[in-house]
Motif scaffolding. Sequence first.
Motif, PDB file in Angstrom:
ATOM      1  N   UNK A 120       0.847  -1.176   0.064  1.00 33.49           N
ATOM      2  CA  UNK A 120       0.026  -0.073  -0.096  1.00 33.49           C
ATOM      3  C   UNK A 120       0.914   1.279   0.048  1.00 33.49           C
ATOM      4  N   UNK A 121       0.350   2.338  -0.080  1.00 36.79           N
ATOM      5  CA  UNK A 121       1.172   3.676  -0.077  1.00 36.79           C
ATOM      6  C   UNK A 121       1.311   3.882   1.558  1.00 36.79           C
ATOM      7  N   UNK A 122       2.240   4.891   1.621  1.00 39.44           N
ATOM      8  CA  UNK A 122       2.632   5.295   2.806  1.00 39.44           C
ATOM      9  C   UNK A 122       2.555   6.795   3.093  1.00 39.44           C
ATOM     10  N   UNK A 123       2.153   7.230   4.089  1.00 35.90           N
ATOM     11  CA  UNK A 123       2.415   8.919   4.249  1.00 35.90           C
ATOM     12  C   UNK A 123       3.198   9.185   5.726  1.00 35.90           C
ATOM     13  N   UNK A 124       4.051  10.217   5.542  1.00 38.43           N
ATOM     14  CA  UNK A 124       4.638  10.404   6.904  1.00 38.43           C
ATOM     15  C   UNK A 124       4.876  12.008   7.070  1.00 38.43           C
ATOM     16  N   UNK A 125       5.628  12.618   7.922  1.00 34.58           N
ATOM     17  CA  UNK A 125       5.853  14.035   8.114  1.00 34.58           C
ATOM     18  C   UNK A 125       7.103  14.240   7.100  1.00 34.58           C
ATOM     19  N   UNK A 126       7.449  15.690   7.496  1.00 29.49           N
ATOM     20  CA  UNK A 126       8.481  16.222   6.681  1.00 29.49           C
ATOM     21  C   UNK A 126       9.829  15.543   6.816  1.00 29.49           C
ATOM     22  N   UNK A 127      10.038  14.827   7.883  1.00 28.46           N
ATOM     23  CA  UNK A 127      11.179  13.998   7.883  1.00 28.46           C
ATOM     24  C   UNK A 127      11.408  12.777   6.841  1.00 28.46           C
ATOM     25  N   UNK A 128      10.325  12.411   6.255  1.00 30.44           N
ATOM     26  CA  UNK A 128      10.270  11.347   5.323  1.00 30.44           C
ATOM     27  C   UNK A 128       9.565  11.845   4.128  1.00 30.44           C
ATOM     28  N   UNK A 129      10.404  13.113   3.634  1.00 32.41           N
ATOM     29  CA  UNK A 129       9.781  13.700   2.418  1.00 32.41           C
ATOM     30  C   UNK A 129      10.143  12.824   0.948  1.00 32.41           C
ATOM     31  N   UNK A 130      11.264  11.974   1.290  1.00 33.38           N
ATOM     32  CA  UNK A 130      11.537  10.970   0.210  1.00 33.38           C
ATOM     33  C   UNK A 130      10.620   9.973  -0.434  1.00 33.38           C
ATOM     34  N   UNK A 131       9.756   9.630   0.671  1.00 36.09           N
ATOM     35  CA  UNK A 131       8.593   8.815   0.157  1.00 36.09           C
ATOM     36  C   UNK A 131       7.655   9.418  -0.858  1.00 36.09           C
ATOM     37  N   UNK A 132       7.134   8.368  -1.686  1.00 33.62           N
ATOM     38  CA  UNK A 132       6.020   9.043  -2.538  1.00 33.62           C
ATOM     39  C   UNK A 132       4.994   8.024  -2.633  1.00 33.62           C
ATOM     40  N   UNK A 133       3.867   8.168  -2.974  1.00 34.63           N
ATOM     41  CA  UNK A 133       2.753   7.570  -3.055  1.00 34.63           C
ATOM     42  C   UNK A 133       2.737   6.379  -4.332  1.00 34.63           C
ATOM     43  N   UNK A 134       2.020   5.451  -4.233  1.00 34.98           N
ATOM     44  CA  UNK A 134       1.763   4.410  -5.393  1.00 34.98           C
ATOM     45  C   UNK A 134       1.204   5.294  -6.517  1.00 34.98           C
ATOM     46  N   UNK A 135       0.229   6.098  -6.404  1.00 27.32           N
ATOM     47  CA  UNK A 135      -0.334   6.999  -7.635  1.00 27.32           C
ATOM     48  C   UNK A 135       0.681   7.708  -8.651  1.00 27.32           C
ATOM     49  N   UNK A 136       1.778   7.977  -7.823  1.00 28.55           N
ATOM     50  CA  UNK A 136       2.730   8.839  -8.551  1.00 28.55           C
ATOM     51  C   UNK A 136       3.517   7.996  -9.549  1.00 28.55           C
ATOM     52  N   UNK A 137       3.381   6.606  -9.515  1.00 27.56           N
ATOM     53  CA  UNK A 137       4.205   5.813 -10.435  1.00 27.56           C
ATOM     54  C   UNK A 137       3.447   5.928 -11.548  1.00 27.56           C
ATOM     55  N   UNK A 138       2.441   6.318 -12.046  1.00 24.34           N
ATOM     56  CA  UNK A 138       1.790   6.497 -13.386  1.00 24.34           C
ATOM     57  C   UNK A 138       2.795   7.540 -14.147  1.00 24.34           C
ATOM     58  N   UNK A 139       3.185   8.562 -13.396  1.00 23.94           N
ATOM     59  CA  UNK A 139       4.055   9.634 -14.249  1.00 23.94           C
ATOM     60  C   UNK A 139       5.500   9.156 -14.557  1.00 23.94           C
TER      61      UNK A 139
END
Length: 319
Positions: A120-139
């Motif tokens: 699944x996707x994950x979300x986090x605070x500013x410390x984990x800016x490098x994470x991005x959601x699965x929906x961004x893979x379409x780009x």
Amino acid sequence: MTKCTAIIPYYQRQPGILHRALKSVFAQTHPDFDVIVVDDASPSPVELDLEGFSLEERARITVIKQTNAGPGGARNMGLEHIPADSTYAAFLDSDDEWTPDHLKNAVAGLSLFDADCYWASIKGGDAFYYHFGVSALADVTTVNRLSEEPPIVEVPDLAGVMLKNWSFMHLSCMVIGENLFRKVRFEAELRLAAEDVLFFYECVRNAQRCILSETVGATRGEGINIFHGLDNDSPQFLKQQFNTWVALDRLENGFPHKPEDKASIESYKQTARRQALWGQMRLVRKRKVPQLSLLAEWAWRDPKILRSAVELAVSKISR
């Protein structure tokens, strides 16, 4: 119902963090699960975080205590103790929290699409800016949509995509089937580096089918993070970069790869070399002795680091 086993490696210095993670497990809308907590010689006793749960909830939690083996070793211990009647294993870091429908969405997707590996996707605070959601893979790649609710997709070249950037993957959002949890293990000795990436890749390459959910399955916490807690001045920084190179080298040599995938791996290996050399240069600037023994071991296994050292020296001289 389809039973899931949640595996939580536990090593924290403050009480209450694990309790929060466990509350998110017991809030799951999929009711058929048990929990394995592996106490990796945590400074904060696990018993403190089990207080406040009912007897029925406590009965679903198995605590395994071991001498400190790092997160990979703790997860391996959990994998070894999954009950025979479990269909899926789901990972959760002790400082993260699942969203209520995480297991329900995972089980539904895995069952419906005959898959055995799920993120699944994950979300986090500013410390984990490098994470991005699965929906961004379409780009960045081809994505095949399998369902709208929950939003499940499949990436035909998932192995190649993750070698370019695996920041859409996180263990706390990963659920795997028996084909994987009975045989794939973490490289526990690489505890400062990328043992999770090796595990991800081996699962992807061995899975019958991998599916991804655009829905958020977990929220990142901010407990102890060994990998991101080191800076260039730490005595463990060189070991971290060396272990990262070792993990990448095993990944490169453990599977056949397309030329573009080999190039991605080599790019990450070169980053590890340069990070290591910059860290050692900082030590020299501060009139500290560089870690010559480990550098020599690295050079023996990877002569390319000598070329990287020369290139770094030339760049400094030419400035």
